[in-house]
Design a protein around this motif. Structure first.
Motif, PDB file in Angstrom:
ATOM      1  N   HIS A 157      47.370  52.729  46.571  1.00 16.98           N
ATOM      2  CA  HIS A 157      46.977  54.058  46.408  1.00 16.98           C
ATOM      3  C   HIS A 157      47.435  55.246  45.551  1.00 16.98           C
ATOM      4  N   GLN A 176      39.420  52.461  45.806  1.00 16.59           N
ATOM      5  CA  GLN A 176      38.989  51.164  46.724  1.00 16.59           C
ATOM      6  C   GLN A 176      39.647  49.889  45.942  1.00 16.59           C
ATOM      7  N   GLU A 222      41.963  54.958  50.943  1.00 18.46           N
ATOM      8  CA  GLU A 222      40.996  53.908  51.648  1.00 18.46           C
ATOM      9  C   GLU A 222      41.729  52.636  51.669  1.00 18.46           C
ATOM     10  N   ASP A 223      41.639  51.884  52.764  1.00 19.99           N
ATOM     11  CA  ASP A 223      42.477  50.629  52.891  1.00 19.99           C
ATOM     12  C   ASP A 223      41.655  49.713  51.956  1.00 19.99           C
ATOM     13  N   ASN A 224      42.692  48.796  51.077  1.00 19.82           N
ATOM     14  CA  ASN A 224      42.116  47.931  50.201  1.00 19.82           C
ATOM     15  C   ASN A 224      43.067  46.730  50.154  1.00 19.82           C
TER      16      ASN A 224
END
Length: 529
Positions: free
Chosen positions: A520, A67, A513-515
C-alpha cells in the motif's frame, strides 16, 4: 519481440489518484509500522517493514498499484524477447531525483552492480540471480561489469537473463531492484542515507529519522507524478507493541496500523468493524530449528516429533483469533507457477492424540528420554509472537520436552538470524516478494543468509539449481515440488501458519485496497476531510 506499454493505464491511475486527493493545505498521514528499519540502505534491507519505507522513498522500473498490479514506474514501456531471455525497458523522460537530477539507465546499472558486489554484503543479492552472471558476480567469480544489465543509452536499459523467468517483472518491484543516485553514494559513503543527504526518486523524500519515534517524509516536488500525489507528509511510527498502535488509532493519532493485537480481535470486530481489514496474504509463519552442535535438534526425527505435536488449529483459532490459517507446507496455498496438488505434511488430518503418540515414538527412536530435552523458544517483540510461543511451550510438554521463552528486540532480530546467531527454535515469517514457489524454497538453499538453521542438503540444492534453468513451466513446478517434499521430510523449519494481512485503516483514508502482497504505497492514498 512482444511490446508491452502501459502509458495510458498509468495516466488513468494518476488521474484517479489526483481526483481523490486534492487538498488546499498540507495533508499529513501517520502510519504505524511493525518496527524501525535497521538501515535505509535498500541493499541491506530485508524485512517487510523496511520495504514499506523504501517504496515511499524510491521508484523502480515498475511498481505495484493500489491493487498490487505491476504498472510502469520509471520505465514507461518494455519489450520482452520471444525466448524470454531479454527485457528492454524504455525510461520516461521526466523521471527525476529529489535534487532535480534526471533518472537515467546508468542509475539502475550502478545500483544493480553494487548490490551484487561481494563487498556490499547484500543479504538479498541472491534474489537477482535470474540475471545473467549475477551469481558469479555475487560470489566473486566475475566482475560487476559482467552482470547481465546494460545502459544502451540514457533512457534504455536492457537485462539478459539466464533462463525465462515468469516472475521477473514482479521481481523488479522489490527494493533490491531500486536505483541509486551514484554521485551521492560515492561522495558520502555510508552517510548517503542521512536526512539532508539522501537523494531519492520516489514520491517522497526523507526529512528526519528518529529511532524508536518516527521517520518523516515529505512529497518529492521533482517526482514525475507529484501533481497527483495527494498526501504531502508521511510519518512512519514503529509499534512493536501492536496494542499501542490500536490505542493511538482510536485516539485518531494514527491513521493506519500495519498489524493488530490478535488477542483483541473480538473487540475490534465489534467496535472497529469498518476500519479492520483482514485479507488473504502470500506468506508463511514458520519455526526454524537449529540447536548447538550435538543437540538432539540436529536429528530430523526430533524435529518431526516437534512438528507433529503442534496444534496448528488451536494456534490459528485461539491465539490468532482466526486471522491466520493452519499451515502444513512452506509454500503457501494459491501461489502461481506450482503443481496442482502441492506437497504438505501428511498428518494434517490425523487426530492430535495419535500424532502425540507417534511423536513420542520418534523421540524414543532418537534416544531422547522424556524430560531430558529443554529447548529455548525465541521470538521478536510482539504480544502475538509471545502468545504463540507460550502455546507451543505447553504443547511440547505433552511429549516430554521442556521449553523456555526468549523475547528479543525487534529491530536487529532478523539481522541476528541472518548473521548465523545461535538458537534452538525461533519464529520467522516470509512474505512473498513475488507469486512463485521459488521465493519460498530458495530460503533453504545452502549459503543463503535467510537459511537461518544453516541446513544443507545437496539433493535439495541440486533440484533448486535445476528448476532455475528449466524452461518448461510444468516441469519446473514439479522439480520445485520435489524439493519441497525433501524440505518437509527434513523439517529444518517447521511450517506453522499461513498468513492473512491484518490492518486498521481509518475511514478518512481513501484509495486503500486489500491485496495479496499487502502493498500500500502512500502515493496511491488520500485523506478525506
Amino acid at each position: 519481440m512482444t511490446l508491452f506499454s502501459l502509458r495510458a493505464g498509468a495516466c488513468a491511475l494518476a488521474l484517479m489518484a489526483g481526483t481523490a486527493g486534492m487538498a488546499a493545505a498540507q495533508v499529513t498521514i501517520v502510519r504505524g509500522n511493525d518496527t524501525d528499519p535497521a538501515t535505509l540502505d535498500h541493499h541491506l534491507t530485508s524485512t517487510v517493514a523496511e520495504s514499506r519505507i523504501m517504496n515511499d522513498l524510491y521508484e523502480g522500473l515498475v511498481v505495484q498499484d493500489a491493487q498490487a498490479k505491476v504498472v510502469p514506474g520509471v520505465a514507461e514501456s518494455w519489450e520482452i524477447s520471444e525466448d524470454g531471455l531479454t527485457y528492454t525497458f524504455k525510461l520516461r523522460d521526466d523521471a527525476k531525483w529529489s535534487n532535480g537530477d534526471p533518472v537515467v539507465a546508468e542509475d539502475f546499472v550502478f545500483a544493480l552492480r553494487r548490490i551484487m558486489t561481494p563487498a556490499t554484503a547484500a543479504i538479498y543479492a541472491n534474489i537477482l540471480y535470474p540475471i545473467a552472471n549475477a551469481e558469479a558476480v555475487a560470489t566473486g567469480g566475475k566482475q560487476p561489469e559482467e552482470l547481465g544489465v546494460e545502459a544502451v543509452d540514457e533512457h534504455t536499459l536492457k537485462f539478459t537473463l539466464n533462463a525465462p523467468t515468469p516472475y521477473f517483472l514482479e521481481l523488479l518491484t522489490h527494493q533490491s531492484s531500486l536505483p541509486m543516485h551514484r554521485a551521492t553514494v560515492e561522495a558520502e559513503g555510508s552517510n548517503f542515507t542521512k536526512p539532508g543527504v539522501m537523494v531519492t526518486n520516489g514520491a517522497y523524500k526523507l526529512v528526519s529519522f528518529a529511532p524508536n519515534d518516527r521517520i518523516v517524509m515529505e512529497k518529492n516536488e521533482h517526482f514525475h507524478d507529484a501533481a497527483n500525489v495527494a498526501i504531502d507528509r508521511v510519518e512512519w511510527v514503529p509499534f512493536e507493541d501492536r496494542s499501542a498502535c490500536l490505542r493511538r488509532f482510536e485516539a485518531d493519532e494514527v491513521q493506519m496500523c500495519t498489524d493488530v493485537p490478535a488477542e483483541q480481535m473480538a473487540y475490534m470486530r465489534e467496535n472497529l468493524k469498518d476500519e479492520l481489514h483482514v485479507a488473504p496474504y502470500l506468506g508463511t509463519y514458520y519455526l526454524p530449528v537449529k540447536g548447538a552442535d550435538g543437540s538432539p535438534l540436529k536429528d530430523k526425527r526430533v524435529r518431526q516429533a516437534i512438528s507433529m505435536v503442534l496444534d496448528r488449529d488451536f494456534i490459528a483459532e485461539e491465539v490468532w483469533q482466526e486471522t491466520m490459517l493452519p499451515g502444513y507446507s512452506m509454500v503457501p496455498p494459491g501461489i502461481s507457477n506450482y503443481v496442482e496438488t502441492p506437497p504438505a505434511l501428511d498428518y494434517a488430518d490425523e487426530d492430535l492424540l495419535d500424532r502425540e503418540d507417534k511423536a513420542k515414538a520418534l523421540l524414543e527412536e532418537a534416544g531422547v528420554a522424556e524430560g531430558s530435552l529443554t529447548v529455548q523458544l525465541s521470538y521478536n517483540s510482539s504480544e502475538n509472537h509471545r502468545n504463540t510461543m507460550t502455546a507451543i511451550a505447553d504443547m511440547l510438554k505433552n511429549i516430554g520436552i521442556n521449553a523456555t521463552l526468549n523475547e528479543m528486540e525487534g529491530t536487529n532480530y532478523f539481522n541476528y538470524l541472518k548473521e548465523g546467531g545461535a538458537f534452538d527454535i525461533v519464529r520467522a515469517g516470509w512474505i512473498g516478494d513475488y507469486s512463485d514457489p521459488q521465493n519460498f524454497l530458495f530460503l533453504f538453499e545452502g549459503g543463503v543468509p535467510f537459511n537461518y538453521p544453516r541446513w544443507e542438503n545437496a539433493d535439495y540444492d541440486a533440484l533448486m539449481d535445476k528448476a532455475a534453468v528449466t524452461q518448461d513451466l510444468g516441469q519446473r513446478a514439479q522439480i520445485m515440488a520435489d524439493a519441497e517434499t525433501i524440505l518437509l521430510d527434513e523439517v529444518p523449519a517447521i511450517p506453522l501458519l499461513t498468513y492473512s494481512s491484518r490492518a486498521l485503516v481509518s475511514g478518512k483514508v481513501q484509495g486503500y485496497e486489500d491485496n495479496l502482497p499487502d502493498v500500500h504505497l502512500t502515493r496511491w492514498l488520500s485523506l478525506a476531510e
